[in-house]
Design an enzyme around this catalytic site. Structure first.
Site, mmCIF file in Angstrom:
data_model
loop_
_atom_site.group_PDB
_atom_site.id
_atom_site.type_symbol
_atom_site.label_atom_id
_atom_site.label_comp_id
_atom_site.label_asym_id
_atom_site.label_seq_id
_atom_site.Cartn_x
_atom_site.Cartn_y
_atom_site.Cartn_z
ATOM 1 C CE LYS A 186 -4.057 -2.011 0.059
ATOM 2 N NZ LYS A 186 -3.909 -3.473 -0.084
HETATM 3 C C1 PLP Z 1 -5.267 -4.239 0.514
HETATM 4 C C2 PLP Z 1 -6.731 -4.059 0.522
HETATM 5 C C3 PLP Z 1 -7.542 -4.535 1.565
HETATM 6 C C4 PLP Z 1 -7.054 -5.429 2.645
HETATM 7 O O1 PLP Z 1 -5.919 -5.062 3.280
HETATM 8 P P1 PLP Z 1 -4.919 -6.115 3.964
HETATM 9 O O2 PLP Z 1 -4.160 -5.228 4.899
HETATM 10 O O3 PLP Z 1 -4.064 -6.695 2.892
HETATM 11 O O4 PLP Z 1 -5.743 -7.116 4.686
HETATM 12 C C5 PLP Z 1 -8.887 -4.235 1.533
HETATM 13 N N1 PLP Z 1 -9.418 -3.520 0.530
HETATM 14 C C6 PLP Z 1 -8.675 -3.066 -0.486
HETATM 15 C C7 PLP Z 1 -9.323 -2.253 -1.545
HETATM 16 C C8 PLP Z 1 -7.318 -3.339 -0.540
HETATM 17 O O5 PLP Z 1 -6.596 -2.917 -1.582
#
Ligand code: PLP
Length: 397
Positions: A186
């Protein structure tokens, strides 16, 4: 969008504080921790950055979505509206609570189409969950109006859009609840982590309790705390929060780099009349983590995507055929392949996803290519990349 590209002294210093004290847990051990409360500090910093009163950190973005739904009392048989284009975490978090994921078409914003959302509302609908995919946002005004009209909650999944804004407000801060992920890919990362943000004190009180076995967090003797309701363990560790503190302090630096690189690419691709760009709702500003554009047809998009890869232009995604982000490849959901029995409410209430018509989504997503915007690319590299992309695209139109 990758914060993992830039990991340096700030991150190391924050982690070292935690290692020096040896207190890896966010609660308790007051005497040993040399005054370091990394999770609390990150919550305070996020609260300020997101202009939102309450922030609670958890172990992942998926945990954040689950906790957010749970704090608002969502449970077995409740319907939650979510988009066909998202990440599997959307329906995972809904199903974890025995609630029913109701998939709804996306439009040229690549997020929930408000008209399709209104058609999907039933007596059982409790939440509308827009997902601000690839750095840009849903039409939050329209969705908020629907929430008011039908008395529903708005939960923003801003996991991919941290730092973006809508009408001057940070994405995630506009709905009743907002969620972020700080996983390794992210915009900013904790390694693993997530956050729930809200201005509703009741939800916040539920969130910190629910994500720590129901602990009421009153007093300073953990073992003697009360458990007003059933909870779970979605805690973040101090090590992860420490990384996040450093990364959050660099969010604006990251967004500025993304904006520079995004703008070079966008300007270049704008010279091709057949290329159009994903619509950003009025008053919105992306976080520039991806550049998403439409080609004239599904065929052209497939060919261009393949040729980009073959010509060494990496980091371009064709979501239409992607296992994790688009409904077409979610046969584990369609056929309810779970290890154990799912709640009867889910078995009874889930639409027959093997036989639904999401052709409206297909029309947009089938023509979409998204290019990840990396922080480490120089202006020169960006210009070369843009030139190659133009050549490839033009060879198919
Ligand atoms: C990455 C992501 C998640 C979940 O996050 P994690 O920390 O990997 O569990 C949820 N929604 C979206 C749109 C994402 O890109």
């Amino acid at each position: 969008m990758p914060g993992f590209e830039l990991f340096g002294d700030k991150e190391r210093k924050q982690v070292q504080d935690v290692l020096d004290s040896g207190v890896l847990m966010r609660y308790g051990f007051d005497g040993m921790r040399n005054g370091h409360w990394k999770s609390k500090e990150l919550e305070a910093a996020l609260s300020q950055r997101m202009q939102t009163q309450y922030v609670h950190l958890v172990s992942s973005g998926t945990a954040a979505l689950t906790v957010a739904l749970a704090t608002a009392g969502i449970g077995a048989g409740d319907e939650v509206i979510m988009p066909t284009f998202t990440f599997v975490a959307s329906f995972e978090s809904i199903l974890a609570l025995g609630a029913i994921p109701v998939l709804v078409d996306v439009d040229d914003t690549l997020t929930l189409d408000p008209d399709a959302v209104e058609k999907a509302i039933t007596q059982k609908t409790k939440v509308i969950m827009p997902v601000h995919m690839c750095g840009s946002m849903a039409d939050l005004d329209a969705l908020q109006s629907l929430c008011k009209k039908y008395n529903l909650l708005l939960l923003e999944d801003a996991c991919q859009a941290i730092g973006g804004t809508y009408q001057g407000k940070p994405l995630g801060s506009i709905g009743d609840l907002g969620c972020f992920s700080f996983d390794y890919v992210k915009t900013i990362t904790c390694g693993e982590g997530g956050a729930v943000i809200t201005n509703n004190e009741g939800y916040y009180q539920n969130a910190h309790k629910y994500s720590d076995h129901g602990h009421d967090h009153i007093g300073n003797d953990r073992g003697a705390e009360q458990h007003p309701f059933l909870g779970y363990n979605f805690r973040i560790s101090e090590l992860n929060a420490a990384v996040g503190l450093a990364q959050l302090s660099r969010l604006d630096e990251f967004i500025n780099l993304q904006k520079r690189n995004y703008t070079i690419l966008r300007k270049a691709l704008s010279t091709i009349p057949e290329v159009t760009f994903r619509r950003v709702p009025e008053g919105g500003e992306e976080n520039y983590s991806f550049l998403s554009f439409f080609l004239p047809s599904e065929d052209v998009a497939q060919n261009v995507h393949q040729a980009l890869g073959a010509n060494g232009v990496d980091a371009c995604f064709y979501w239409y055929n992607n296992n994790w982000h688009y409904y077409r490849k979610w046969e584990h959901l369609t056929h309810l392949k779970s290890l154990g029995n799912l709640p009867q409410e889910v078995a009874d209430g889930l639409p027959d996803y093997a036989n639904v018509d999401f052709s409206a989504s297909d029309l947009w997503v089938g023509r979409t290519i998204s290019c990840l915007i990396k922080l480490g690319w120089t202006e020169k590299e960006m210009k070369e990349r843009a030139k190659k992309m133009i050549e490839v695209i033009q060879s198919f139109i």
